[in-house]
Design a protein around this motif. Structure first.
Motif, mmCIF file in Angstrom:
data_model
loop_
_atom_site.group_PDB
_atom_site.id
_atom_site.type_symbol
_atom_site.label_atom_id
_atom_site.label_comp_id
_atom_site.label_asym_id
_atom_site.label_seq_id
_atom_site.Cartn_x
_atom_site.Cartn_y
_atom_site.Cartn_z
ATOM 1 N N LYS A 191 0.829 -1.206 0.000
ATOM 2 C CA LYS A 191 0.000 0.000 0.000
ATOM 3 C C LYS A 191 0.865 1.259 0.000
ATOM 4 C CE LYS A 191 -4.256 -1.691 2.028
ATOM 5 N NZ LYS A 191 -5.260 -1.494 3.062
ATOM 6 N N GLY A 246 2.296 1.702 -3.415
ATOM 7 C CA GLY A 246 1.236 2.166 -4.311
ATOM 8 C C GLY A 246 0.978 3.653 -4.137
ATOM 9 N N SER A 247 0.950 4.103 -2.891
ATOM 10 C CA SER A 247 0.752 5.533 -2.622
ATOM 11 C C SER A 247 1.910 6.348 -3.180
ATOM 12 C CB SER A 247 0.635 5.779 -1.119
ATOM 13 O OG SER A 247 -0.507 5.159 -0.605
ATOM 14 N N GLN A 248 3.124 5.831 -3.020
ATOM 15 C CA GLN A 248 4.307 6.523 -3.539
ATOM 16 C C GLN A 248 4.240 6.621 -5.064
ATOM 17 O OE1 GLN A 248 6.593 8.062 -1.764
ATOM 18 N NE2 GLN A 248 7.733 8.709 -3.560
ATOM 19 N N LEU A 249 3.818 5.547 -5.714
ATOM 20 C CA LEU A 249 3.685 5.565 -7.171
ATOM 21 C C LEU A 249 2.639 6.577 -7.624
ATOM 22 C CD1 LEU A 249 3.934 1.802 -8.171
ATOM 23 C CD2 LEU A 249 5.508 3.628 -8.781
ATOM 24 N N LEU A 250 1.519 6.622 -6.921
ATOM 25 C CA LEU A 250 0.478 7.591 -7.270
ATOM 26 C C LEU A 250 0.989 9.021 -7.122
ATOM 27 C CD1 LEU A 250 -2.708 5.961 -5.683
ATOM 28 C CD2 LEU A 250 -2.144 6.169 -8.110
ATOM 29 N N LEU A 251 1.782 9.259 -6.084
ATOM 30 C CA LEU A 251 2.362 10.582 -5.874
ATOM 31 C C LEU A 251 3.329 10.932 -7.008
ATOM 32 C CD1 LEU A 251 2.665 13.024 -3.967
ATOM 33 C CD2 LEU A 251 4.524 11.783 -2.857
ATOM 34 N N ILE A 270 3.328 9.709 -10.060
ATOM 35 C CA ILE A 270 2.544 9.897 -11.281
ATOM 36 C C ILE A 270 1.936 11.293 -11.299
ATOM 37 C CG2 ILE A 270 0.420 9.171 -12.458
ATOM 38 C CD1 ILE A 270 1.144 6.280 -11.612
ATOM 39 N N SER A 271 1.426 11.727 -10.165
ATOM 40 C CA SER A 271 0.841 13.063 -10.065
ATOM 41 C C SER A 271 1.895 14.138 -10.342
ATOM 42 C CB SER A 271 0.233 13.254 -8.678
ATOM 43 O OG SER A 271 -0.214 14.562 -8.504
ATOM 44 N N LYS A 313 2.660 14.240 -14.051
ATOM 45 C CA LYS A 313 1.589 14.912 -14.795
ATOM 46 C C LYS A 313 1.714 16.426 -14.657
ATOM 47 C CE LYS A 313 -1.931 11.287 -14.758
ATOM 48 N NZ LYS A 313 -3.258 10.885 -14.263
#
Length: 129
Positions: free
Chosen positions: A35, A38-43, A45-46, A49
């Protein structure tokens, strides 16, 4: 001894045999690690972007002629500009060398009144002999 525990809605069987490592805690740690990753990856990716959006805003401000140029042409233009910069540096260095040489030039000049002056380029000294 077999135990069944519920961890976040899923069943895990845990076998404890006299002090062995509890598998349930290992599974929980792995799940938390997943988890967190996953949070680190989402950060990340953001952030990517946002960077892409900023870059597209920057390129949108370029003149239309530059926007229409292909990458090859832009690379050639960039290399040409770099070459110009190197040429300028070489030119300024040669000017500096010429100035240093000229500072060593001095000429004696005789005035009609009979005095002799030593004129040196560079404005540092002008003496009377």
């Amino acid at each position: 001894m077999n135990k069944q525990n519920i961890f976040e809605g899923k069943r895990y069987e845990v076998l404890n045999l006299g002090g062995s490592i509890d598998k349930e805690s290992d599974v929980g740690k792995k799940l938390l690690d997943i988890k967190a990753k996953g949070s680190q990856l989402l950060l990340e990716i953001s952030e990517c972007k946002q960077t892409l959006e900023q870059e597209s805003n920057i390129t949108a401000r370029f003149p239309a002629a530059v926007q229409e140029m292909d990458i090859k042409s832009l690379e050639e233009e960039y290399k040409g500009l770099q070459g110009d910069g190197a040429g300028e540096a070489e030119y300024f260095q040669s000017l500096e060398e010429q100035i240093i040489k000229m500072k060593g030039v001095s000429d004696p000049i005789k005035c009609c009144c009979g005095l002799e002056y030593n004129v040196e380029l560079g404005g540092e000294s002008m003496g009377v002999r």
